[in-house]
Each structure stands twice: as C-alpha cells, then as structure tokens.
Motif scaffolding. Structure first.
Motif, PDB file in Angstrom:
ATOM      1  N   ARG A 205       6.110  13.513   8.658  1.00  0.00           N
ATOM      2  CA  ARG A 205       5.273  14.065  10.080  1.00  0.00           C
ATOM      3  C   ARG A 205       6.688  14.116  10.729  1.00  0.00           C
ATOM      4  NH1 ARG A 205       2.121   9.257  12.372  1.00  0.00           N
ATOM      5  NH2 ARG A 205       2.215  10.821  13.849  1.00  0.00           N
TER       6      ARG A 205
ATOM      7  N   ILE B  74      16.846  17.230  15.903  1.00  0.00           N
ATOM      8  CA  ILE B  74      16.625  16.812  14.360  1.00  0.00           C
ATOM      9  C   ILE B  74      16.996  16.639  13.575  1.00  0.00           C
ATOM     10  CG2 ILE B  74      13.494  18.282  15.187  1.00  0.00           C
ATOM     11  CD1 ILE B  74      15.202  20.466  12.741  1.00  0.00           C
ATOM     12  N   PRO B  75      16.561  15.578  11.995  1.00  0.00           N
ATOM     13  CA  PRO B  75      17.638  14.899  11.030  1.00  0.00           C
ATOM     14  C   PRO B  75      17.816  16.477  10.520  1.00  0.00           C
ATOM     15  CG  PRO B  75      15.492  14.116  11.789  1.00  0.00           C
ATOM     16  CD  PRO B  75      15.391  15.143  12.398  1.00  0.00           C
TER      17      PRO B  75
ATOM     18  N   PHE C  70      15.937   9.382  19.970  1.00  0.00           N
ATOM     19  CA  PHE C  70      15.315   8.733  18.653  1.00  0.00           C
ATOM     20  C   PHE C  70      16.443   8.070  17.549  1.00  0.00           C
ATOM     21  CE2 PHE C  70      16.186  12.124  17.613  1.00  0.00           C
ATOM     22  CZ  PHE C  70      16.741  13.102  15.686  1.00  0.00           C
TER      23      PHE C  70
HETATM   24  O1  4BW Z   1       6.609  18.206  20.515  1.00  0.00           O
HETATM   25  C1  4BW Z   1       6.114  18.104  20.867  1.00  0.00           C
HETATM   26  N1  4BW Z   1       5.012  16.919  21.169  1.00  0.00           N
HETATM   27  C2  4BW Z   1       5.159  15.550  21.653  1.00  0.00           C
HETATM   28  N2  4BW Z   1       3.925  15.124  21.714  1.00  0.00           N
HETATM   29  N3  4BW Z   1       6.120  15.397  22.487  1.00  0.00           N
HETATM   30  C3  4BW Z   1       6.767  16.278  22.750  1.00  0.00           C
HETATM   31  C4  4BW Z   1       7.081  17.709  22.078  1.00  0.00           C
HETATM   32  N4  4BW Z   1       8.551  17.547  22.379  1.00  0.00           N
HETATM   33  C5  4BW Z   1       8.763  17.036  23.096  1.00  0.00           C
HETATM   34  N5  4BW Z   1       8.074  15.564  23.314  1.00  0.00           N
HETATM   35  C6  4BW Z   1       7.967  14.924  24.267  1.00  0.00           C
HETATM   36  C7  4BW Z   1       8.507  13.614  23.367  1.00  0.00           C
HETATM   37  O2  4BW Z   1       8.252  12.320  24.284  1.00  0.00           O
HETATM   38  O3  4BW Z   1       9.519  14.750  24.915  1.00  0.00           O
HETATM   39  C8  4BW Z   1      10.686  13.750  24.443  1.00  0.00           C
HETATM   40  C9  4BW Z   1      12.180  13.589  24.247  1.00  0.00           C
HETATM   41  O4  4BW Z   1      11.933  15.592  23.492  1.00  0.00           O
HETATM   42  P1  4BW Z   1      13.489  15.273  22.031  1.00  0.00           P
HETATM   43  O5  4BW Z   1      13.073  13.956  21.916  1.00  0.00           O
HETATM   44  O6  4BW Z   1      14.384  15.633  22.949  1.00  0.00           O
HETATM   45  O7  4BW Z   1      13.032  16.786  21.572  1.00  0.00           O
HETATM   46  C10 4BW Z   1       9.967  13.166  23.607  1.00  0.00           C
HETATM   47  O8  4BW Z   1      10.275  12.075  23.300  1.00  0.00           O
HETATM   48  P2  4BW Z   1      10.297  10.497  22.001  1.00  0.00           P
HETATM   49  O9  4BW Z   1       9.124  11.068  21.418  1.00  0.00           O
HETATM   50  O10 4BW Z   1      10.675   9.289  22.618  1.00  0.00           O
HETATM   51  O11 4BW Z   1      11.301  11.434  21.133  1.00  0.00           O
HETATM   52  C11 4BW Z   1      12.538  11.554  21.117  1.00  0.00           C
HETATM   53  C12 4BW Z   1      12.986  12.545  20.258  1.00  0.00           C
HETATM   54  O12 4BW Z   1      12.780  12.139  18.684  1.00  0.00           O
HETATM   55  C13 4BW Z   1      12.430  13.838  20.351  1.00  0.00           C
HETATM   56  C14 4BW Z   1      13.150  14.536  19.146  1.00  0.00           C
HETATM   57  O13 4BW Z   1      14.460  14.569  19.321  1.00  0.00           O
HETATM   58  C15 4BW Z   1      13.348  14.028  18.210  1.00  0.00           C
HETATM   59  N6  4BW Z   1      11.649  13.605  17.623  1.00  0.00           N
HETATM   60  C16 4BW Z   1      10.868  12.997  18.342  1.00  0.00           C
HETATM   61  N7  4BW Z   1       9.474  13.336  17.082  1.00  0.00           N
HETATM   62  C17 4BW Z   1       9.855  14.176  16.317  1.00  0.00           C
HETATM   63  C18 4BW Z   1      11.347  13.961  16.456  1.00  0.00           C
HETATM   64  N8  4BW Z   1      11.698  15.139  15.803  1.00  0.00           N
HETATM   65  C19 4BW Z   1      11.645  15.431  14.567  1.00  0.00           C
HETATM   66  N9  4BW Z   1       9.733  15.283  14.587  1.00  0.00           N
HETATM   67  C20 4BW Z   1       9.535  14.482  14.952  1.00  0.00           C
HETATM   68  N10 4BW Z   1       8.400  14.731  14.592  1.00  0.00           N
END
Ligand code: 4BW
Length: 145
Positions: free
Chosen positions: A23, A48-49, A115
């Motif tokens: 996911r 992202i990774p 993250f």
């Molecule tokens: O597309 C999104 N969907 C949701 N549900 N929340 C989002 C989305 N984009 C941003 N957010 C929210 C989240 O609360 O903004 C925060 C900061 O996003 P970021 O860093 O700067 O893109 C999100 O906080 P978080 O859920 O604690 O996630 C922290 C970071 O982890 C994100 C992103 O770099 C990475 N991340 C989280 N879920 C991921 C992911 N990277 C890849 N795939 C995922 N599913």
C-alpha cells in the motif's frame, strides 16, 4: 512500550503501526525523474521510498529533490526529467527500522522524519510507519485511559 504519566504501559509493536509495502507508493532506482514526479504528483505524497528491482530499500525521492536537480542557472531544465534516473539524485542517507525496533526509537526518529521505512533481512522493504499512524494510536489509547 510507552509509559504514561499515570505509570501505565502501552504495548504496541512496529507491525501494528506499519503501512504494508503493497500500500506504499514507491519508485525504482532506474526510473526516470519524469516517472518519479508523476508518481509523487498522482499519489499526493511529497516523498516516497526508492527500491531496487529486488524490492530492497535504496533511498527516498521527493518533489523538492527532483526540482532542485533540474534547476539551471537561468531556468528550470525540464528536458532533464526524462534523461536523469532516480538513483542519481535520491537521498541515500535515510533512517530505517526493522520490525523488531523499539517504539521509543521509532517515535524519536519521527520527530525529524515524516515517515520511517521498515526493512527486513538484507534490506528488503516491508513498509512504512508514518507520524499519522503513531499519533492515531497514541490519541486513541491516551483518550481511553
Ligand atoms: O494522498 C494522501 N492521502 C492521505 N490519506 N493523506 C495524505 C495524502 N497526502 C498527504 N496526506 C497527509 C497525511 O496526513 O499529509 C501528511 C503529510 O504528507 P507527506 O508525507 O508530506 O506527503 C500525511 O501524513 P502521514 O500520513 O503521517 O504521512 C507522512 C509521510 O509519509 C507523507 C509521505 O511522504 C509518506 N507516506 C504516507 N503514506 C504513504 C507515504 N508514502 C508512500 N505511500 C503511502 N501510502
């Protein structure tokens, strides 16, 4: 284990908080920067990774890293997006945890990282723990007490 001020302990493991690899949006080391920018933009995440073809963690890529790498002296050199590969510009110095790492360590690292990547044997990518997943857990348990 988290000790509340009341003296109670909260039991939580990395795997309870982890978003599994299936996911997690990611790119491969040999993808173009154009592809990486597409994945970042479409997924809505700012970083992202980056994985190798065997799904081992190699680094992180973000929109600011990509834009910085195509910044010329007088203009943004958009034509470089399809020429440059992710591995040329990605951030390789990243914090990583294993499934057995302590939650204390995880929380400490999340202060400076939005993250954290979780790796298994030989660096195989297992998933991520986000600030959101830890705060959600803490919020629900602290309210229950
Ligand atoms: O597309 C999104 N969907 C949701 N549900 N929340 C989002 C989305 N984009 C941003 N957010 C929210 C989240 O609360 O903004 C925060 C900061 O996003 P970021 O860093 O700067 O893109 C999100 O906080 P978080 O859920 O604690 O996630 C922290 C970071 O982890 C994100 C992103 O770099 C990475 N991340 C989280 N879920 C991921 C992911 N990277 C890849 N795939 C995922 N599913």
């Amino acid at each position: 284990m988290i000790r509340l001020q009341s003296g109670e302990n909260l039991q939580v493991r990395i795997q309870d908080l982890m978003i599994p690899s299936e996911r997690v949006a990611h790119v491969q080391v040999n993808n173009s920067l154009e592809h990486a920018l597409l994945v970042l933009t479409k997924s809505g995440y700012s970083a992202i990774p980056v994985l190798d073809p065997k799904y081992r963690l190699q680094g992180l890529i973000s929109t600011p890293i990509i834009l910085d790498s195509i910044l010329g002296l007088e203009r943004i050199e958009f034509e470089l997006l399809e020429k440059k590969r992710v591995e040329e510009v990605m951030n390789k110095k990243i914090s990583r945890l294993t499934i057995d790492s302590s939650i204390d360590k995880c929380i400490e690292l999340l202060i400076d990282n939005p993250f954290l990547c979780i790796v298994g044997k030989e660096g195989y990518f297992e998933g991520i723990v986000t600030r959101r997943s830890v705060l959600l857990y803490l919020n629900s348990h602290i309210k229950e007490k």
